[in-house]
Design a protein around this motif. Structure first.
Motif, PDB file in Angstrom:
ATOM      1  N   ILE A  24      51.421  54.908  42.681  1.00 54.67           N
ATOM      2  CA  ILE A  24      52.668  54.102  42.729  1.00 54.67           C
ATOM      3  C   ILE A  24      52.983  52.921  42.354  1.00 54.67           C
ATOM      4  CG2 ILE A  24      54.498  54.030  44.310  1.00 54.67           C
ATOM      5  CD1 ILE A  24      53.692  56.248  46.021  1.00 54.67           C
ATOM      6  N   GLY A  25      52.228  52.142  42.679  1.00 55.74           N
ATOM      7  CA  GLY A  25      52.146  50.520  42.424  1.00 55.74           C
ATOM      8  C   GLY A  25      52.027  50.378  41.014  1.00 55.74           C
ATOM      9  N   ASP A  26      50.983  51.040  40.146  1.00 54.12           N
ATOM     10  CA  ASP A  26      50.769  51.189  38.852  1.00 54.12           C
ATOM     11  C   ASP A  26      52.162  51.665  38.231  1.00 54.12           C
ATOM     12  OD1 ASP A  26      48.478  49.906  39.480  1.00 54.12           O
ATOM     13  OD2 ASP A  26      47.323  51.388  38.398  1.00 54.12           O
ATOM     14  N   ALA A  27      52.849  52.558  38.477  1.00 53.65           N
ATOM     15  CA  ALA A  27      53.802  53.248  37.828  1.00 53.65           C
ATOM     16  C   ALA A  27      54.914  52.244  37.856  1.00 53.65           C
ATOM     17  CB  ALA A  27      54.078  54.533  38.728  1.00 53.65           C
ATOM     18  N   VAL A  28      55.191  51.453  38.888  1.00 51.77           N
ATOM     19  CA  VAL A  28      56.068  50.647  39.047  1.00 51.77           C
ATOM     20  C   VAL A  28      55.895  49.345  38.327  1.00 51.77           C
ATOM     21  CG1 VAL A  28      57.304  48.741  40.611  1.00 51.77           C
ATOM     22  CG2 VAL A  28      56.769  51.023  41.452  1.00 51.77           C
ATOM     23  N   PRO A 139      47.786  40.333  34.848  1.00 49.13           N
ATOM     24  CA  PRO A 139      48.723  40.669  35.678  1.00 49.13           C
ATOM     25  C   PRO A 139      48.890  42.258  35.066  1.00 49.13           C
ATOM     26  CG  PRO A 139      49.251  38.322  35.738  1.00 49.13           C
ATOM     27  CD  PRO A 139      48.327  38.482  34.538  1.00 49.13           C
ATOM     28  N   MET A 140      49.412  43.137  35.931  1.00 46.17           N
ATOM     29  CA  MET A 140      49.609  44.528  35.420  1.00 46.17           C
ATOM     30  C   MET A 140      50.655  44.736  34.737  1.00 46.17           C
ATOM     31  SD  MET A 140      46.930  45.926  36.584  1.00 46.17           S
ATOM     32  CE  MET A 140      47.264  47.550  35.849  1.00 46.17           C
ATOM     33  N   HIS A 270      55.441  47.085  45.980  1.00 45.15           N
ATOM     34  CA  HIS A 270      55.797  47.012  44.540  1.00 45.15           C
ATOM     35  C   HIS A 270      57.121  47.881  44.389  1.00 45.15           C
ATOM     36  CE1 HIS A 270      52.352  44.992  42.929  1.00 45.15           C
ATOM     37  NE2 HIS A 270      51.464  45.758  43.471  1.00 45.15           N
ATOM     38  N   VAL A 271      57.330  48.828  45.155  1.00 45.43           N
ATOM     39  CA  VAL A 271      58.634  49.362  45.032  1.00 45.43           C
ATOM     40  C   VAL A 271      59.689  48.297  45.722  1.00 45.43           C
ATOM     41  CG1 VAL A 271      59.809  51.238  46.233  1.00 45.43           C
ATOM     42  CG2 VAL A 271      57.619  51.942  45.110  1.00 45.43           C
TER      43      VAL A 271
END
Length: 343
Positions: A24-28, A139-140, A270-271
Motif C-alpha cells: 500500500i505505501g509503495d502504491a501511494v 526517496p520512493m 502514507h495514505v
C-alpha cells in the motif's frame, strides 16, 4: 477475479499500462508518476493486486484498474499469460514499477511495444527501456517518478482523493460522526521494531476527548484488541477496533474524515499524508529520510534525530524486524504525552 473492463483503445491518447507494486505505501508513492504521465496525455490503466487496487481508484488520473488474481510468491505463468492475451493490442507502453522478473512478464507476453522499468532479476530481455538502479536508493517518489523519463521530482507529493459521497457512505456503514474521531494505525507488517508499543497507544487513546478508531488488517486485530482493552478501562469505551472489519476503501475513507491519524511507519501513514490529514508518524527501526510522510500536515517523531534524547541512538536506523539489542528504545522511549503534544 473482478471482471476486467475491456475498454476500447483510446485513439486520441496513448494508452499505457502500469504494473503496480504490491504494498500500500509503495502504491501511494507512485501517484506523482501517474500524475505526470496523465498530464502529458497518456491514458492510464493500472494492473494491481486486490489489496492495493483501492489506492489506485482514489487517483483521479487513473482511467481503469485491472485486479490481478496473483498471490504472494510463485511465477503463476499461466495466469499472467491469460491476462496478457486479454489485453494484447490495447497498450503502447507499459511501466513496470516492481523490480521482479515476474512483474515484467505480463507486458512482455502481451507484446506491448514499449516496456519501461529498472534493471532487476535477469529481466533484460523483458524490458525495452531499462533504467539503472541508483547505488543509494532515493526517496520512493523520486525512484518511481524517474520512470517517466523526466526530472525535477523534489516537490512531488502523493495525492489521493475520495468523493464526499464515498466518505459519507463509509461513515454511515460504521455509524460514525463526521470528523469527530481520531484514527490510530498501530500495525506495521514488517515487524515489531516498527511498532510503537500497544500500551503507549492505549495511554494516548485514554487521554483524548474524542473516540478513537483502530484500523488495520485482520492480522492486526489482536494488537488492536489489546489497545482497546487497555484504553477503555480509563476511557469509557471510546476506543473501537475495526481491524479486519472494513474494506481497504472504507478504511481510507475513514482516515480521510478523521480529526487526525497517529501511525507507525506503514502504508496507512502514507495514505494519511496523501489525503492531507493531520498526522503524527512514529518512526523506530526505519528512517523518515527514506520514506517520510510527504505532507505539510505531518509531524514526525524519530528519536534518532532528537539531540535532547540521551544516550544517542547510535544503532538507528537498523532496518531490522526485531530489535537486535533487545531494548527497542527507539520506540519505547517515545511517550504518549509527546505524541499528544503534536495533535
Amino acid at each position: 477475479m473482478r471482471p476486467m473492463n475491456n475498454a476500447p483503445l483510446d485513439t486520441d491518447r496513448p494508452n499505457s499500462l502500469i504494473i503496480a507494486p504490491q504494498w500500500i505505501g509503495d502504491a501511494v508513492m507512485t501517484e506523482p508518476l501517474l500524475r505526470r504521465l496523465h498530464a502529458r496525455g497518456e491514458r492510464l490503466t493500472v494492473g494491481a493486486l486486490p489489496w492495493v487496487a483501492p489506492v489506485y481508484r482514489a487517483m483521479p488520473q487513473v482511467a481503469e484498474v485491472i485486479e490481478f488474481p496473483f498471490a504472494h510468491g510463485g511465477l503463476q505463468f499461466r495466469e499472467r499469460r491469460a491476462i496478457a492475451k486479454r489485453v494484447e493490442g490495447r497498450f503502447e507502453t507499459a511501466y513496470v514499477l516492481p523490480n521482479s522478473l515476474k512483474s515484467a512478464l505480463l507486458p512482455f507476453l502481451a507484446s506491448i511495444p514499449r516496456r519501461v522499468g529498472y534493471f532487476g532479476e535477469a529481466r533484460v530481455g523483458l524490458l525495452t527501456h531499462r533504467l539503472k538502479n541508483p547505488k543509494s536508493k532515493p526517496p520512493m517518489v523520486a525512484f518511481y517518478s524517474a520512470l517517466s523519463g523526466e526530472s525535477g521530482f523534489d516537490a512531488d507529493r502523493p495525492q489521493l482523493k475520495f468523493s464526499d459521497q464515498d466518505i459519507s457512505a463509509a461513515l454511515a456503514r460504521q455509524g460514525l460522526p463526521v470528523s469527530g474521531y481520531y484514527v490510530f494505525a498501530p500495525g506495521a507488517e514488517f515487524g515489531p521494531a516498527k511498532r510503537w508499543p500497544a500500551k503507549h497507544f492505549a495511554e494516548l487513546a485514554a487521554s483524548l476527548d474524542l473516540p478513537v478508531l483502530l484500523l488495520g488488517s485482520g492480522k492486526e486485530a489482536e494488537l488492536c484488541d489489546e489497545i482497546v482493552l487497555l484504553s477503555n478501562t480509563a476511557n469509557n469505551a471510546k476506543c473501537l477496533s475495526l481491524a479486519g472489519k472494513t474494506s481497504l476503501t472504507e478504511a481510507l475513507c475513514l482516515i480521510a474524515a478523521s480529526r487526525a491519524c497517529i501511525s507507525n511507519d506503514s502504508g496507512l501513514m502514507h495514505v494519511a499524508a496523501a489525503l492531507g490529514v493531520r498526522q503524527v508518524a512514529i518512526f523506530g527501526s526505519s528512517s523518515p529520510l527514506h520514506t517520510p510522510p510527504l505532507s505539510d500536515q505531518a509531524s514526525v517523531l524519530w528519536l534518532k534525530n532528537d539531540a535532547s534524547y540521551q544516550s544517542p541512538l547510535d544503532c538507528a536506523p537498523c532496518f531490522e524486524r526485531i530489535c537486535p539489542l533487545g531494548h527497542t528504545r527507539c520506540l519505547n522511549d517515545i511517550s504518549a504525552q509527546r505524541v499528544r503534544d503534536l495533535l
